[in-house]
Design a protein around this motif. Structure first.
Motif: not given
Length: 291
Positions: A123-141
């Protein structure tokens, strides 16, 4: 030449993919002396594992399928479901599993990172802020959760840590907005924000930010500021004195990086902390350590 060549391992491939990137590439003090000596080896094991799986997914020589195969192999090792070859990259999973079992920190603090990096592989594109936060949930948190649970902190600290880690992740995306697209064809800028301001992903390849792109950056920084305001409460809830100081430093760094990104253009050049920023953050940590 041998008549029969050695078969390539379908999971691990032919070679180690460890890069030369180190702690200086991060927005937070990975090998911090603020950690108790007894915890530093645990933190180092976690960082080494995270760096290797990041190297795997960012390796331009590997296909998406090969990246995911290696990442799932690392996950199986962490869960104790498979053995790892005697190779530096794979052995980071063996070492981290041992540390996680020793400390009682959940395996998910490692495997959640793999979920994010498997997503990066395809996946190399994100539709909106919520989708980006969902990624952060696994990548950073998971990073913040690992550190807090390692230090025996209470569950009430975790949502505030999540806010801090997500803020730092988005900040990092803004810092690397050009290089991510140029080298990986990856953009974390929400597509709906770009469309609303008449901007395009490719605008990050220009010499400087166009007004529409700058507005997208500012909207993302508004969200980061909201996360940082939540995160500001974290140090006050942390019981371990050293960890409280560490959290205070990272919170200060996050605030100062966000402020720099308001003033400077990440398209024109990577926005970094200055010496004064770091010094002021360390002073904040010292105050928390004394308090």
């Amino acid at each position: 030449m041998n008549a029969v060549s050695k078969a390539v391992d379908p999971v691990w491939g032919e070679r180690d993919v460890t890069s030369g990137k180190g702690a200086s590439d991060e927005n937070f003090p990975v090998g911090s002396l603020l950690f108790a000596r007894t915890n530093r080896a645990h933190v180092s094991a976690y960082y080494n594992f995270a760096r290797v799986i990041d190297d795997m997914v960012d390796n331009a020589q590997l296909s998406a399928e090969a990246k995911i195969a290696r990442l799932r192999g690392m996950e199986a090792v962490i869960r104790g479901e498979a053995e790892a070859p005697q190779r530096a990259d794979a052995q980071t999973a063996v070492i981290l599993r041992r540390h996680l079992l020793q400390t009682g920190v959940p395996l998910e603090t490692a495997t959640d990172l793999i979920t994010a990096f498997c997503q990066d592989a395809v996946k190399n594109r994100y539709q909106d802020w919520e989708e980006l936060l969902g990624y952060c949930r696994f990548s950073a948190n998971p990073v913040g959760r690992f550190l807090l649970l390692l230090h025996g902190e209470r569950a009430e600290t975790l949502p505030l840590s999540d806010a801090l880690c997500s803020a730092l992740q988005v900040i990092n995306h803004l810092q690397d907005v050009t290089s991510d697209l140029k080298t990986l064809d990856r953009s974390y800028l929400p597509q709906d924000m770009l469309a609303a301001d008449g901007a395009k992903v490719e605008d990050v390849l220009l010499a400087r930010s166009k007004p529409g792109l700058r507005h997208v950056f500012n909207r993302l920084l508004d969200e980061v500021d909201h996360l940082n305001r939540q995160a500001a409460q974290l140090p006050g809830l942390v019981r371990d004195r050293r960890m409280r100081a560490y959290c205070a430093v990272v919170v200060a760094l996050s605030h100062r990086l966000a402020a720099r990104l308001r003033r400077e253009d990440p398209v024109a050049g990577r926005v970094k902390l200055g010496r004064v920023d770091v010094l002021l953050a360390l002073l904040r940590g010292a105050k928390a350590l004394i308090g």
